[in-house]
Design an enzyme around this catalytic site. Structure first.
Site, PDB file in Angstrom:
ATOM      1  NE  ARG A 458      -1.898   1.333   3.752  1.00 48.51           N
ATOM      2  CZ  ARG A 458      -1.382   2.410   4.372  1.00 48.51           C
ATOM      3  NH1 ARG A 458      -0.228   2.323   5.012  1.00 48.51           N
ATOM      4  NH2 ARG A 458      -2.005   3.555   4.352  1.00 48.51           N
ATOM      5  CD  GLU A 648       1.082  -7.837   0.074  1.00 45.43           C
ATOM      6  OE1 GLU A 648       0.463  -6.850  -0.353  1.00 45.43           O
ATOM      7  OE2 GLU A 648       0.761  -8.455   1.096  1.00 45.43           O
TER       8      GLU A 648
END
Lengths: 688, 162
Positions: A458, A648
């Protein structure tokens, strides 16, 4: 010896859950994981802590503590933990998410169900059905820096903690709540962080160290040994997954069923539900029935690990799709292109896909030199795909312009892989400054607004958005100042190349550079700075497709990866070489997961390989160069520079990419990770 | 706690410090000499984050006792750059973005220097096997290996007569 603490020094009354990156965490469980209360739930679960002026004195003091243990039956394996006669960790654990609620306790903390359509009907009419059970071992994040902190409880009740974590605000919340302190009385100063990968989104030491400091009146330092990191900090779940897919004669997948059983460790909270949500997120499958089980056993409490929950379910699904491709005698990439999500597809959890990023990534791999090359003799090639949501959320950032026209960016997120560089680049671009004039720092909890942790891929997206907005506010302010100097309308001032340009044709003025505006700040309205706190929305998911070539030494069973290519839909890469680094690092961790890494327990429930010698992570001689393809066909429209999370996704595809290639060489479907030399030799000897 | 006085040469400077009889060289470097560039990742010689060069030989400073440093010449990461002039390895690590969290980087740089001191023209395979004792969990090693090969080329270039 200065102080002793146990869980009696913690506030255990509060059982609230707080947001911790990608999932919520129960504060009481975090406290009881730091120090056990009455029942020790796994080998390595701490029961007391002592503070002394030297480590040797603390060791001696620990020896003097008498703990009376009554040895209880234990359970390690996730499938065994679900058996009706399994030893129970908690006498009062009633499975959540089941209606009607079970009458008897079990080790299943929660069942989560996702589904749509009519699975039974689709299976009844399917031309092809592929069904197997897959297993993966618990693996550790393996950050090279062990957990460490210093805590100082002030005589005035104001405390400071210095620690290495993925979120200073999360450490503040957990530590303060566990010790029943007002959050405003605790300042957490983020240190540089030596790797986290999700594993540093909780606390193990900080509340203990601060409790010891409160009792001793001295600052307390705690450092975990590597052995303690393995025994008592969170690995990610081992898993046991049934997958069944149906396809028509063309290879179109019509239905899938899955049961995902994930180890939570000693406290509820595995990412089983995330495994279910991501399992078929790459594919447009009409009928789905996915059941996820969060199961406790006598292992350390799991923590987040890069795309939590997704690599295991992708291993099962991508293995099944590989098997389907072989049954259909179809190219595995064409099969995925046929079934892949496109713009407008809807995931099982209701989110709409906004781009053709997955199809573009599949095509990028299909058209790559690697895929077009012949598989060398004696080797095999595996392909697999992966998905991750990526998140946005709460972030703060400030941009300060100094009096010589340079800028400081204040970030609210620990920099785990180069995010300070990306923050500085976005600010420099917005301000029109050369990158050398912009520096980025990470602030403590008292020096910048709140932020969620560095997790969920994020930071470049969400905190980057806050940085860009803060820089835009500074630009607006600079334009206003220029307009004042020029006595023109602010609407007639344009900002480009680091200078204000006057668009008013009646004025004959030269552009005003940032440097000259900064030098005159006192005369034009004071300091030039802006801080922005946002709840960033619009994080776009990412897709990855990997190819792996490998060979196996038939005598030793050792697998050698000979060539590897990772393609990923990255939105727009802000700092391309760091994005490549994220892909390469994710691949290396995924390869370790596939081939060697595992938590090995003995009959007594004790971890037997708590060190880097026996917990075998990839080293430089285990890997080839890892080629990357950054697919930038779908910049994220919700981010000012098109960024989305990249960190990720790359750990998701490697498990199946490796296993699919190993299966091809061995000649049978390899369903259990890791594919260590012993497993591979046994499979080759056994044949099919 | 008995402590012994140790005299050594660290990064070309004579130093003396008091070491515990069971103290590792790594702890002495960090706690007595305040050279915190060398890191402890494992304490068992498996990860290489504590790599230093002792009398020309690459060692894990977590496995050597501090009193054993008596009379030795020790090179640590702090001695690698000359003032603000980075060593070619450091320069190429930056150019290649060969680090993410940076925790293993000092050990990798010291180990790579020990390699290039002996072998100025290593193959990729030689670099990979030499650095097999230095774990990096972030990078997947790709950019690290490329940086070392590029620095080796830089050093060979420098070594040539002008």
């Amino acid at each position: 010896m200065k102080a002793v603490v146990t869980s009696a020094d913690f506030n255990l009354a509060d059982n609230e859950s707080i947001e911790a990156g990608e999932s919520a965490t129960a504060v009481r469980d975090v406290a009881l994981n730091c120090l056990a209360d009455g029942k020790v739930l796994y080998a390595g679960h701490a029961v007391a802590a002592v503070a002394a002026t030297r480590p040797e004195i603390a060791d001696e003091a620990l020896e003097l503590i008498r703990v009376e243990y009554e040895v209880l039956p234990h359970v390690i394996d996730v499938d065994e933990a679900m058996q009706p006669d399994a030893p129970l960790l908690y006498d009062d654990m009633i499975t959540q998410g089941v209606t009607p609620a079970p009458t008897r306790p079990s080790n299943v903390a929660k069942k989560t169900v996702f589904g749509r359509g009519d699975v039974q009907f689709a299976f009844a009419s399917a031309a092809h059905v592929i069904e197997r059970t897959y297993r993966t071992a618990a693996v550790h994040q393996g950050y090279i820096e062990p957990h460490a902190c210093v805590a100082s409880y002030g005589a005035d009740g104001q405390s400071t903690v210095w620690c290495s974590s993925q979120g200073q605000f999360l450490v503040r919340a957990l530590t303060a709540k566990i010790l029943n302190l007002p959050l405003s009385d605790l300042k957490v100063i983020p240190a540089e962080i030596g790797g986290g990968f999700g594993g540093k989104t909780t606390v193990y030491l900080e509340p203990v160290a601060l409790a010891l400091s409160r009792k001793s009146g001295r600052p307390v330092r705690m450092v975990m040994s590597r052995e303690e990191v393995f025994h008592a900090s969170g690995p990610t779940s081992g898993s046991s997954i049934d997958v069944k897919i149906a396809a028509d004669e063309s290879g179109r997948m019509t239905a899938a069923e899955m049961n995902l059983r994930y180890q939570a460790g000693a406290f509820p909270g595995s990412p089983a539900h995330l495994g279910a949500m991501t399992a078929f997120a790459c594919y447009d499958v009409e009928n789905l029935a996915l059941n996820a089980y969060d199961v406790v056993s006598n292992r350390p409490k799991v923590a987040a690990y890069r795309a939590p929950g997704a690599p295991m379910s992708a291993f099962a699904v991508e293995s099944a799709i590989d098997e389907l491709a072989r049954e259909l005698d179809m190219d595995p990439l064409e099969l995925r292109i046929l079934n892949g999500v496109r713009k407008g597809s809807v995931t099982v959890y209701g989110a709409k896909v906004h781009s053709d990023g997955f199809i573009d990534t599949l095509k990028a791999i299909r058209d790559s030199d690697h895929y077009k090359s012949d598989v060398p003799d004696g080797q095999a090639r595996g392909v697999a795909a992966g998905f991750w949501f990526n998140i946005g959320g709460e972030s703060s950032a400030a941009v300060h312009v100094d009096e010589t026209g340079g800028a400081t960016v204040v970030s609210s997120n620990p920099d785990i892989g180069g995010s300070r560089a990306s923050m500085a680049m976005m600010a420099a671009e917005t301000l029109g400054l050369p990158i050398e004039r912009v520096r980025c720092t990470v602030a403590d909890t008292t020096s910048i607004g709140f932020s969620g942790s560095t997790g969920g891929s994020r930071v470049t997206f969400a905190t980057g958005m806050a940085v860009t907005q803060a820089a835009e506010k500074v630009v607006e302010d600079l334009k206003r100042r220029a307009a004042e100097i020029w006595e023109c309308d602010a609407g007639h001032v344009d900002w480009r190349d680091g200078a204000a340009h006057c668009l008013d044709p009646s004025k004959d003025v030269k552009p005003l550079k940032l440097q000259s505006l900064a030098a005159k700040s006192a005369k034009t309205g004071g300091p030039i700075a802006a801080e922005v706190s946002i709840n960033a929305q619009g994080a776009a998911p990412g897709f990855g497709v990997h190819i792996c070539d490998l060979e196996i030494d038939r005598e030793t069973g050792r697998t050698t990866i000979t060539r590897y290519t990772a393609a990923q839909d990255v939105g727009r890469a802000i700092h391309p070489s760091y994005v490549e680094g994220q892909l390469q690092g994710g691949v290396a961790q995924g390869v370790g997961w596939a081939l060697n890494e595992e938590y090995i327990y003995n009959m007594n429930g004790v971890l037997e390989n708590a060190g880097f010698l026996d917990y075998r992570m990839p080293v430089a001689s285990d890997l080839p160069m890892i080629d990357t393809i950054l697919v930038e066909t779908a910049p994220n429209p919700r981010h000012p520079y098109g960024a989305k999370g990249v960190g990720e996704v790359p750990i998701v595809p490697p498990l199946a990419a490796v296993a699919n290639a190993v299966s091809a060489i061995v000649g049978k479907r390899m369903t259990s990770l890791p594919l260590s030399p012993a497993v591979v030799t046994a499979a080759m000897e056994q044949g099919d | 706690m008995s402590r012994v006085r140790v005299e050594a040469v660290v990064n070309g400077e004579p130093v003396d410090f008091l070491a515990g009889s069971g103290q590792s060289l790594l702890d002495a470097l960090r706690d007595e000499l305040h050279l915190t560039g060398s890191k402890e990742g494992c304490g068992t010689g498996d990860c290489g984050a504590c790599s230093v060069i002792v009398d020309g030989r690459l060692v894990c400073s977590c496995l050597m006792l501090a009193p054993e440093a008596e009379g030795r010449r020790i090179e640590t990461i702090e001695g690698m750059a000359e003032g603000s002039n980075l060593h070619p390895l450091q320069h190429q690590f930056l150019e290649h973005a060969a680090l993410q969290c940076g925790f293993c980087t000092p050990g990798l740089l010291v180990a790579a220097k020990a390699l290039l001191d002996k072998n100025p023209n290593p193959t990729e395979e030689e670099v990979r096997y030499w650095l097999a004792g230095n774990m990096c969990r972030c990078t997947g090693y790709d950019k690290v290996i490329r940086a070392v090969l590029a620095a080796a080329a830089d050093l060979r270039q420098e070594g040539q007569p002008a």
